[in-house]
Scaffold this motif. Structure first.
Motif, PDB file in Angstrom:
ATOM      1  N   PRO A 105      -6.127  10.351   0.734  1.00  0.00           N
ATOM      2  CA  PRO A 105      -6.421  11.793   0.692  1.00  0.00           C
ATOM      3  C   PRO A 105      -5.304  12.648   1.275  1.00  0.00           C
ATOM      4  O   PRO A 105      -5.024  13.744   0.782  1.00  0.00           O
ATOM      5  CB  PRO A 105      -7.708  11.896   1.523  1.00  0.00           C
ATOM      6  CG  PRO A 105      -8.345  10.544   1.417  1.00  0.00           C
ATOM      7  CD  PRO A 105      -7.196   9.582   1.392  1.00  0.00           C
ATOM      8  N   ARG A 106      -4.658  12.134   2.303  1.00  0.00           N
ATOM      9  CA  ARG A 106      -3.550  12.888   2.904  1.00  0.00           C
ATOM     10  C   ARG A 106      -2.380  12.987   1.934  1.00  0.00           C
ATOM     11  O   ARG A 106      -1.725  14.029   1.830  1.00  0.00           O
ATOM     12  CB  ARG A 106      -3.124  12.195   4.200  1.00  0.00           C
ATOM     13  CG  ARG A 106      -2.348  13.100   5.151  1.00  0.00           C
ATOM     14  CD  ARG A 106      -2.046  12.379   6.442  1.00  0.00           C
ATOM     15  NE  ARG A 106      -3.254  11.909   7.100  1.00  0.00           N
ATOM     16  CZ  ARG A 106      -3.251  11.170   8.208  1.00  0.00           C
ATOM     17  NH1 ARG A 106      -2.095  10.794   8.739  1.00  0.00           N
ATOM     18  NH2 ARG A 106      -4.376  10.800   8.757  1.00  0.00           N
ATOM     19  N   MET A 107      -2.108  11.900   1.217  1.00  0.00           N
ATOM     20  CA  MET A 107      -1.033  11.937   0.227  1.00  0.00           C
ATOM     21  C   MET A 107      -1.360  12.916  -0.905  1.00  0.00           C
ATOM     22  O   MET A 107      -0.485  13.618  -1.405  1.00  0.00           O
ATOM     23  CB  MET A 107      -0.804  10.536  -0.361  1.00  0.00           C
ATOM     24  CG  MET A 107      -0.279   9.524   0.612  1.00  0.00           C
ATOM     25  SD  MET A 107       1.326   9.979   1.299  1.00  0.00           S
ATOM     26  CE  MET A 107       1.000   9.725   3.047  1.00  0.00           C
ATOM     27  N   TRP A 108      -2.623  12.943  -1.291  1.00  0.00           N
ATOM     28  CA  TRP A 108      -3.038  13.883  -2.348  1.00  0.00           C
ATOM     29  C   TRP A 108      -2.766  15.322  -1.925  1.00  0.00           C
ATOM     30  O   TRP A 108      -2.291  16.134  -2.722  1.00  0.00           O
ATOM     31  CB  TRP A 108      -4.521  13.680  -2.655  1.00  0.00           C
ATOM     32  CG  TRP A 108      -4.998  14.532  -3.786  1.00  0.00           C
ATOM     33  CD1 TRP A 108      -5.524  15.795  -3.713  1.00  0.00           C
ATOM     34  CD2 TRP A 108      -4.973  14.200  -5.180  1.00  0.00           C
ATOM     35  NE1 TRP A 108      -5.835  16.266  -4.959  1.00  0.00           N
ATOM     36  CE2 TRP A 108      -5.510  15.305  -5.876  1.00  0.00           C
ATOM     37  CE3 TRP A 108      -4.570  13.071  -5.889  1.00  0.00           C
ATOM     38  CZ2 TRP A 108      -5.638  15.312  -7.260  1.00  0.00           C
ATOM     39  CZ3 TRP A 108      -4.694  13.075  -7.267  1.00  0.00           C
ATOM     40  CH2 TRP A 108      -5.229  14.199  -7.939  1.00  0.00           C
ATOM     41  N   ARG A 109      -3.035  15.629  -0.673  1.00  0.00           N
ATOM     42  CA  ARG A 109      -2.811  16.993  -0.187  1.00  0.00           C
ATOM     43  C   ARG A 109      -1.321  17.324  -0.094  1.00  0.00           C
ATOM     44  O   ARG A 109      -0.958  18.508  -0.082  1.00  0.00           O
ATOM     45  CB  ARG A 109      -3.472  17.170   1.187  1.00  0.00           C
ATOM     46  CG  ARG A 109      -4.992  17.153   1.144  1.00  0.00           C
ATOM     47  CD  ARG A 109      -5.583  17.628   2.455  1.00  0.00           C
ATOM     48  NE  ARG A 109      -5.306  16.712   3.558  1.00  0.00           N
ATOM     49  CZ  ARG A 109      -6.087  15.694   3.897  1.00  0.00           C
ATOM     50  NH1 ARG A 109      -7.191  15.443   3.202  1.00  0.00           N
ATOM     51  NH2 ARG A 109      -5.773  14.932   4.922  1.00  0.00           N
TER      52      ARG A 109
ATOM     53  N   HIS B 221      -7.963  -5.000   3.962  1.00  0.00           N
ATOM     54  CA  HIS B 221      -6.957  -4.224   4.698  1.00  0.00           C
ATOM     55  C   HIS B 221      -6.231  -3.254   3.764  1.00  0.00           C
ATOM     56  O   HIS B 221      -5.938  -2.109   4.147  1.00  0.00           O
ATOM     57  CB  HIS B 221      -5.944  -5.164   5.353  1.00  0.00           C
ATOM     58  CG  HIS B 221      -6.481  -5.904   6.533  1.00  0.00           C
ATOM     59  ND1 HIS B 221      -7.282  -5.331   7.482  1.00  0.00           N
ATOM     60  CD2 HIS B 221      -6.326  -7.205   6.918  1.00  0.00           C
ATOM     61  CE1 HIS B 221      -7.603  -6.209   8.412  1.00  0.00           C
ATOM     62  NE2 HIS B 221      -7.044  -7.369   8.088  1.00  0.00           N
ATOM     63  N   LEU B 222      -5.950  -3.698   2.547  1.00  0.00           N
ATOM     64  CA  LEU B 222      -5.268  -2.830   1.586  1.00  0.00           C
ATOM     65  C   LEU B 222      -6.142  -1.641   1.211  1.00  0.00           C
ATOM     66  O   LEU B 222      -5.675  -0.487   1.209  1.00  0.00           O
ATOM     67  CB  LEU B 222      -4.899  -3.635   0.338  1.00  0.00           C
ATOM     68  CG  LEU B 222      -4.219  -2.864  -0.806  1.00  0.00           C
ATOM     69  CD1 LEU B 222      -2.897  -2.262  -0.346  1.00  0.00           C
ATOM     70  CD2 LEU B 222      -3.998  -3.769  -2.014  1.00  0.00           C
ATOM     71  N   VAL B 223      -7.396  -1.901   0.896  1.00  0.00           N
ATOM     72  CA  VAL B 223      -8.312  -0.821   0.529  1.00  0.00           C
ATOM     73  C   VAL B 223      -8.472   0.160   1.690  1.00  0.00           C
ATOM     74  O   VAL B 223      -8.480   1.388   1.493  1.00  0.00           O
ATOM     75  CB  VAL B 223      -9.671  -1.407   0.107  1.00  0.00           C
ATOM     76  CG1 VAL B 223     -10.717  -0.299  -0.026  1.00  0.00           C
ATOM     77  CG2 VAL B 223      -9.539  -2.157  -1.214  1.00  0.00           C
ATOM     78  N   THR B 224      -8.601  -0.364   2.898  1.00  0.00           N
ATOM     79  CA  THR B 224      -8.752   0.504   4.069  1.00  0.00           C
ATOM     80  C   THR B 224      -7.519   1.371   4.273  1.00  0.00           C
ATOM     81  O   THR B 224      -7.620   2.574   4.572  1.00  0.00           O
ATOM     82  CB  THR B 224      -9.001  -0.356   5.323  1.00  0.00           C
ATOM     83  OG1 THR B 224     -10.165  -1.156   5.134  1.00  0.00           O
ATOM     84  CG2 THR B 224      -9.201   0.524   6.551  1.00  0.00           C
ATOM     85  N   HIS B 225      -6.352   0.779   4.099  1.00  0.00           N
ATOM     86  CA  HIS B 225      -5.089   1.518   4.252  1.00  0.00           C
ATOM     87  C   HIS B 225      -4.997   2.653   3.232  1.00  0.00           C
ATOM     88  O   HIS B 225      -4.651   3.792   3.575  1.00  0.00           O
ATOM     89  CB  HIS B 225      -3.926   0.544   4.076  1.00  0.00           C
ATOM     90  CG  HIS B 225      -2.571   1.144   4.286  1.00  0.00           C
ATOM     91  ND1 HIS B 225      -2.122   1.583   5.519  1.00  0.00           N
ATOM     92  CD2 HIS B 225      -1.539   1.371   3.410  1.00  0.00           C
ATOM     93  CE1 HIS B 225      -0.894   2.057   5.397  1.00  0.00           C
ATOM     94  NE2 HIS B 225      -0.517   1.939   4.127  1.00  0.00           N
ATOM     95  N   LEU B 226      -5.334   2.360   1.982  1.00  0.00           N
ATOM     96  CA  LEU B 226      -5.270   3.385   0.940  1.00  0.00           C
ATOM     97  C   LEU B 226      -6.330   4.461   1.138  1.00  0.00           C
ATOM     98  O   LEU B 226      -6.073   5.648   0.912  1.00  0.00           O
ATOM     99  CB  LEU B 226      -5.426   2.727  -0.434  1.00  0.00           C
ATOM    100  CG  LEU B 226      -4.303   1.791  -0.871  1.00  0.00           C
ATOM    101  CD1 LEU B 226      -4.636   1.138  -2.207  1.00  0.00           C
ATOM    102  CD2 LEU B 226      -2.969   2.529  -0.965  1.00  0.00           C
ATOM    103  N   ALA B 227      -7.519   4.049   1.571  1.00  0.00           N
ATOM    104  CA  ALA B 227      -8.599   5.025   1.787  1.00  0.00           C
ATOM    105  C   ALA B 227      -8.269   5.959   2.947  1.00  0.00           C
ATOM    106  O   ALA B 227      -8.626   7.149   2.927  1.00  0.00           O
ATOM    107  CB  ALA B 227      -9.906   4.296   2.050  1.00  0.00           C
TER     108      ALA B 227
ATOM    109  N   GLY C  33       0.806  -1.222   0.000  1.00  0.00           N
ATOM    110  CA  GLY C  33       0.000   0.000   0.000  1.00  0.00           C
ATOM    111  C   GLY C  33       0.832   1.263   0.000  1.00  0.00           C
ATOM    112  O   GLY C  33       0.491   2.244  -0.680  1.00  0.00           O
ATOM    113  N   ASN C  34       1.950   1.257   0.712  1.00  0.00           N
ATOM    114  CA  ASN C  34       2.773   2.463   0.772  1.00  0.00           C
ATOM    115  C   ASN C  34       3.451   2.761  -0.557  1.00  0.00           C
ATOM    116  O   ASN C  34       3.734   3.915  -0.881  1.00  0.00           O
ATOM    117  CB  ASN C  34       3.811   2.341   1.883  1.00  0.00           C
ATOM    118  CG  ASN C  34       3.201   2.471   3.264  1.00  0.00           C
ATOM    119  OD1 ASN C  34       2.009   2.767   3.394  1.00  0.00           O
ATOM    120  ND2 ASN C  34       3.985   2.236   4.288  1.00  0.00           N
TER     121      ASN C  34
END
Length: 303
Positions: A282-286, A272-278, A232-233
């Motif tokens: 948004p924080r990474m986008w900012r 777990h992967l979807v939850t981690h990305l969700a 995910g990271n």
């Protein structure tokens, strides 16, 4: 020139003695700091008794790899010309690793880099010859698990470098440390080195793989939660750093397809992967940088 070494430990006692011994065998003077992430295996006591030459910082919680190195760097006073070696406790360096790599960075006018990291066992299999970047934005270790053939014995510029035995110049650290954080604190473990690759490249810095600097890196098989972080990271680094057009038209659709496949094939891991990305997407986008290296300059690294 001073070489500072930072080691972040968490229940690392089985590996730490060999790592410290290899540092004592380096052909240069070092300033070593160990940050222990609330280990329960006696690591801090071992350091106090057997490595009194190393400065020990005790963390009350497990703050992870990147935050641990950020905390170490906050305590150091690097000057122009100095280097910082972010070192994993399961790495054993050959005696010339640091001097050879530091000299190569200076000679090649590069800003960060790695040597040739081998897997243990003595069978000549590689752990990493630097980071490569796929068109999907997924970064990986060059040559992982392969025999060290002549092509991997050539020193060269690479997209980036793994964080296991990562040498960074003072210039790079100063440029990439907004708010006191070299590594993004949202990456608890895994992917923080890839994010650093992207950010450094966007600022025009160069990374060097020095084949003459050798070390052994054991690595580990992470539990499921950490495997989610490992994958995910990498995707979060893409969301944060990829150019907008390919991100929207190629990278994000590919990530979504992969998440959908994971949900079907291994639902718990996929969830777990979807939850981690969700949670962190948004924080990474900012955090996306306002200026990036032109897209054509990054294409040379796509594999």
């Amino acid at each position: 020139m001073t070489i500072y070494v930072g080691i972040v430990t968490y229940n690392s006692l089985p590996d730490l003695p060999a790592c410290i011994e290899s540092l004592r065998g380096q052909q240069t003077n070092l300033s070593i700091t160990i940050l222990d992430n609330a280990s329960t295996d006696g690591t801090p006591d071992w350091v106090a008794q057997y490595a009194p030459d190393c400065r020990l910082i005790r963390s009350e919680i497990n703050c992870g790899y990147g935050v641990g190195h950020n905390r170490i760097l906050e305590t150091l006073a690097l000057a122009p010309g100095d280097f910082y070696l972010a070192l994993n406790p399961d790495v054993v360096l050959t005696p010339t690793y640091i001097t050879t790599l530091a000299a190569a960075l200076q000679d090649q006018q590069a800003d960060w880099g790695t040597g040739k990291l081998m897997l243990p066992g003595g069978d000549g299999r590689l752990y990493s010859a630097g980071h490569a970047l796929l068109r999907s934005g997924y970064a990986l270790n060059i040559g992982y698990g392969l025999p060290s053939d002549p092509a991997l014995s050539q020193s060269r510029e690479v997209f980036g470098a793994p964080g296991a035995a990562l040498l960074l110049s003072h210039t790079l650290i100063e440029a990439l440390t907004p708010g006191g954080n070299l590594f993004d604190p949202d990456f608890f473990l895994y992917g923080e080195d890839i994010d650093l690759d992207w950010r450094a490249r966007h600022r025009g810095f160069r990374c060097w793989y020095e084949a003459e600097a050798a070390a052994t890196h054991r690595g580990s098989a992470p539990a499921e939660t950490l495997r989610v972080h490992a994958l995910g990271n990498r995707y979060l680094a893409v969301i944060k750093n990829a150019h907008l057009l390919p991100l929207l038209t190629f990278n994000l659709p590919l990530i979504c397809l992969h998440c959908a496949a994971r949900l079907i094939v291994s639902p718990r891991y996929g969830w777990h992967l979807v939850t981690h990305l969700a949670r962190l997407g948004p924080r990474m986008w900012r955090k996306r940088p306002s200026t990036m290296l032109p897209r054509r300059s990054m294409r040379r690294w796509f594999r």
